[in-house]
Design a protein around this motif. Structure first.
Motif, mmCIF file in Angstrom:
data_model
loop_
_atom_site.group_PDB
_atom_site.id
_atom_site.type_symbol
_atom_site.label_atom_id
_atom_site.label_comp_id
_atom_site.label_asym_id
_atom_site.label_seq_id
_atom_site.Cartn_x
_atom_site.Cartn_y
_atom_site.Cartn_z
ATOM 1 N N LEU A 1 0.784 -1.370 -0.545
ATOM 2 C CA LEU A 1 -0.225 -0.270 0.374
ATOM 3 C C LEU A 1 1.139 1.284 0.000
ATOM 4 O O LEU A 1 0.107 1.968 -0.692
ATOM 5 N N ARG A 2 2.055 1.040 0.768
ATOM 6 C CA ARG A 2 3.152 2.469 0.611
ATOM 7 C C ARG A 2 3.321 3.128 -1.118
ATOM 8 O O ARG A 2 3.460 3.627 -1.174
ATOM 9 N N ALA A 3 3.847 1.635 -1.036
ATOM 10 C CA ALA A 3 4.471 1.076 -3.007
ATOM 11 C C ALA A 3 3.701 2.065 -3.374
ATOM 12 O O ALA A 3 4.071 2.885 -5.175
ATOM 13 N N LYS A 4 2.303 1.882 -3.346
ATOM 14 C CA LYS A 4 1.126 2.630 -4.653
ATOM 15 C C LYS A 4 1.328 3.582 -4.196
ATOM 16 O O LYS A 4 -0.213 4.331 -5.030
ATOM 17 N N GLU A 5 1.418 4.242 -3.308
ATOM 18 C CA GLU A 5 0.787 5.366 -1.785
ATOM 19 C C GLU A 5 -0.318 5.729 -1.932
ATOM 20 O O GLU A 5 -0.967 6.429 -2.220
ATOM 21 N N LEU A 6 -0.819 4.320 -1.389
ATOM 22 C CA LEU A 6 -2.622 4.766 -0.709
ATOM 23 C C LEU A 6 -2.172 5.018 0.457
ATOM 24 O O LEU A 6 -3.400 5.080 0.971
ATOM 25 N N LEU A 7 -1.535 4.672 1.085
ATOM 26 C CA LEU A 7 -1.050 4.803 2.519
ATOM 27 C C LEU A 7 0.512 5.914 2.512
ATOM 28 O O LEU A 7 1.556 5.252 1.773
ATOM 29 N N VAL A 8 0.648 6.259 3.591
ATOM 30 C CA VAL A 8 2.507 7.260 3.853
ATOM 31 C C VAL A 8 2.537 7.079 5.244
ATOM 32 O O VAL A 8 1.801 7.068 5.821
#
Length: 158
Positions: free
Chosen positions: A89-96
């Motif tokens: 999810l971080r790699a997809k920039e859905l979470l930071v």
């Protein structure tokens, strides 16, 4: 005479099958299949949706450990696998990451909203028309099954 015919038909109708572990599992996978189909159109997976939901619906900022615990409660999955989902999810920039907390991005919130909007009419068709008393009974049974299964899982993994 018509009343008698209706009564006879109603009394000879086959009773609904009792809920079994198999029936409950089939219902779960049928509903999950619907959600996974919608998610796939957006390049997301079921575990990603559950993880994103945990981050979006949190009342306060959550650490990765907090979120892993919440998702583990839902998915009964290995924490390492759940951490990998948060990495995706971080790699997809859905979470930071923000310090020690994970926050949903605008893109993460948008994906969650789009999936919810697409699944809402499907859910309405699936759940629509089921009497409230049946839903209440099903809710009680499912809560009891979940409680018992959680206890069995805890015993197995202790």
């Amino acid at each position: 005479m018509t009343t008698t015919a209706s009564t006879t038909t109603a009394s000879t109708a086959a009773p609904a099958p009792a809920a079994t572990a198999r029936e409950l599992g089939l219902a779960h996978y049928a509903a999950r299949g619907v959600l996974e189909n919608v998610l796939a159109r957006h390049g997301a997976t079921f575990p990603q949706q559950i993880a994103l939901r945990a981050a979006i619906t949190a009342d306060a900022p959550q650490t990765p450990d907090d979120l892993v615990a919440q998702v583990q409660e839902s998915l009964k999955a290995d924490p390492a696998g759940i951490r990998a989902v948060f990495d995706e999810l971080r790699a997809k920039e859905l979470l930071v990451a923000d310090g020690e907390h994970l926050h949903p991005t605008e893109a993460g919130r948008e994906l969650f909203a789009v999936v919810a909007a697409e699944t809402a009419p499907i859910s309405a068709r699936i759940w629509g028309g089921i009497p409230a008393e049946d839903l209440a009974a099903a809710g009680r049974v499912l809560a009891l099954v979940t409680e018992r299964a959680d206890a069995e899982l805890a015993a197995l993994t202790a």
